[in-house]
Design a protein around this motif. Structure first.
Motif, PDB file in Angstrom:
ATOM      1  N   UNK A  51     -18.576   6.267  47.954  1.00 23.99           N
ATOM      2  CA  UNK A  51     -19.201   7.203  47.014  1.00 23.99           C
ATOM      3  C   UNK A  51     -19.869   8.346  47.758  1.00 23.99           C
ATOM      4  N   UNK A  52     -20.460   8.066  48.903  1.00 25.24           N
ATOM      5  CA  UNK A  52     -21.068   9.131  49.705  1.00 25.24           C
ATOM      6  C   UNK A  52     -20.018  10.155  50.110  1.00 25.24           C
ATOM      7  N   UNK A  53     -18.848   9.695  50.505  1.00 28.92           N
ATOM      8  CA  UNK A  53     -17.760  10.604  50.891  1.00 28.92           C
ATOM      9  C   UNK A  53     -17.316  11.458  49.708  1.00 28.92           C
ATOM     10  N   UNK A  54     -17.135  10.820  48.529  1.00 29.83           N
ATOM     11  CA  UNK A  54     -16.739  11.579  47.343  1.00 29.83           C
ATOM     12  C   UNK A  54     -17.815  12.595  46.966  1.00 29.83           C
ATOM     13  N   UNK A  55     -19.074  12.206  47.084  1.00 27.45           N
ATOM     14  CA  UNK A  55     -20.176  13.112  46.748  1.00 27.45           C
ATOM     15  C   UNK A  55     -20.186  14.324  47.676  1.00 27.45           C
ATOM     16  N   UNK A  56     -19.977  14.111  48.949  1.00 26.30           N
ATOM     17  CA  UNK A  56     -19.959  15.229  49.900  1.00 26.30           C
ATOM     18  C   UNK A  56     -18.799  16.179  49.603  1.00 26.30           C
ATOM     19  N   UNK A  57     -17.659  15.638  49.190  1.00 32.80           N
ATOM     20  CA  UNK A  57     -16.532  16.483  48.786  1.00 32.80           C
ATOM     21  C   UNK A  57     -16.892  17.284  47.535  1.00 32.80           C
ATOM     22  N   UNK A  58     -17.580  16.638  46.608  1.00 37.30           N
ATOM     23  CA  UNK A  58     -18.013  17.298  45.378  1.00 37.30           C
ATOM     24  C   UNK A  58     -18.959  18.457  45.689  1.00 37.30           C
ATOM     25  N   UNK A  59     -19.893  18.239  46.601  1.00 36.97           N
ATOM     26  CA  UNK A  59     -20.863  19.285  46.951  1.00 36.97           C
ATOM     27  C   UNK A  59     -20.189  20.558  47.450  1.00 36.97           C
ATOM     28  N   UNK A  60     -19.071  20.410  48.159  1.00 36.12           N
ATOM     29  CA  UNK A  60     -18.349  21.575  48.667  1.00 36.12           C
ATOM     30  C   UNK A  60     -17.828  22.463  47.542  1.00 36.12           C
ATOM     31  N   UNK A  61     -17.672  21.896  46.341  1.00 34.65           N
ATOM     32  CA  UNK A  61     -17.121  22.632  45.205  1.00 34.65           C
ATOM     33  C   UNK A  61     -18.194  23.218  44.291  1.00 34.65           C
ATOM     34  N   UNK A  62     -19.453  22.940  44.584  1.00 36.47           N
ATOM     35  CA  UNK A  62     -20.554  23.298  43.695  1.00 36.47           C
ATOM     36  C   UNK A  62     -21.289  24.559  44.152  1.00 36.47           C
ATOM     37  N   UNK A  63     -21.797  25.298  43.165  1.00 32.73           N
ATOM     38  CA  UNK A  63     -22.683  26.432  43.447  1.00 32.73           C
ATOM     39  C   UNK A  63     -24.090  25.959  43.790  1.00 32.73           C
ATOM     40  N   UNK A  64     -24.438  24.750  43.326  1.00 35.09           N
ATOM     41  CA  UNK A  64     -25.763  24.172  43.564  1.00 35.09           C
ATOM     42  C   UNK A  64     -25.630  22.656  43.544  1.00 35.09           C
ATOM     43  N   UNK A  65     -26.655  21.984  44.007  1.00 32.52           N
ATOM     44  CA  UNK A  65     -26.665  20.518  43.986  1.00 32.52           C
ATOM     45  C   UNK A  65     -26.651  20.050  42.528  1.00 32.52           C
ATOM     46  N   UNK A  66     -25.775  19.107  42.172  1.00 30.46           N
ATOM     47  CA  UNK A  66     -25.741  18.604  40.793  1.00 30.46           C
ATOM     48  C   UNK A  66     -27.081  17.987  40.385  1.00 30.46           C
ATOM     49  N   UNK A  67     -27.374  18.062  39.091  1.00 29.98           N
ATOM     50  CA  UNK A  67     -28.569  17.431  38.527  1.00 29.98           C
ATOM     51  C   UNK A  67     -28.147  16.074  37.964  1.00 29.98           C
ATOM     52  N   UNK A  68     -28.722  14.988  38.494  1.00 35.02           N
ATOM     53  CA  UNK A  68     -28.362  13.633  38.081  1.00 35.02           C
ATOM     54  C   UNK A  68     -29.448  13.056  37.194  1.00 35.02           C
ATOM     55  N   UNK A  69     -29.040  12.412  36.112  1.00 29.32           N
ATOM     56  CA  UNK A  69     -29.964  11.787  35.172  1.00 29.32           C
ATOM     57  C   UNK A  69     -29.477  10.363  34.923  1.00 29.32           C
TER      58      UNK A  69
END
Length: 100
Positions: free
Chosen positions: A69-87
């Motif tokens: 999951x850490x690897x997938x999250x780091x890949x996701x961050x590369x596609x984002x304008x900002x850090x996702x907001x998690x709830x």
């Protein structure tokens, strides 16, 4: 059930890669996953909400702490304008329709 709802603002033109990461989550067969949904907002095609449901909090936390999951999250961050907001939270109501 337990899970998370996240708001993500993707960089323009990255939808295909974003969905590829979600498909990688699906094919990883993460223990305890019940459902996963990605919404693209009508108001802005770069705004997404992601909802992921797990059988329980323990399964959710095990995934959150996993290397995969850490690897997938780091890949996701590369596609984002900002850090996702998690709830994160407990699912207190769910309607599952047999009519699909």
């Amino acid at each position: 059930m337990y899970g998370t709802v996240a708001y993500c603002r993707a960089k323009p033109g990255t939808e295909r890669q974003l969905l590829d990461i979600m498909r990688a989550f699906e094919t990883a067969e993460v223990p305890g996953v019940v459902a996963s949904y990605v919404y693209r907002m009508d108001t802005d095609a770069n705004d997404y909400y992601v909802a992921v449901v797990f059988a329980n909090r323990e399964a959710y936390m095990a995934n959150a702490m996993s290397a995969g999951q850490d690897e997938r999250y780091r890949q996701l961050l590369d596609l984002m304008d900002a850090v996702p907001e998690w709830h994160d939270g407990e699912v207190v109501y769910a309607l599952e329709s047999a009519r699909r």
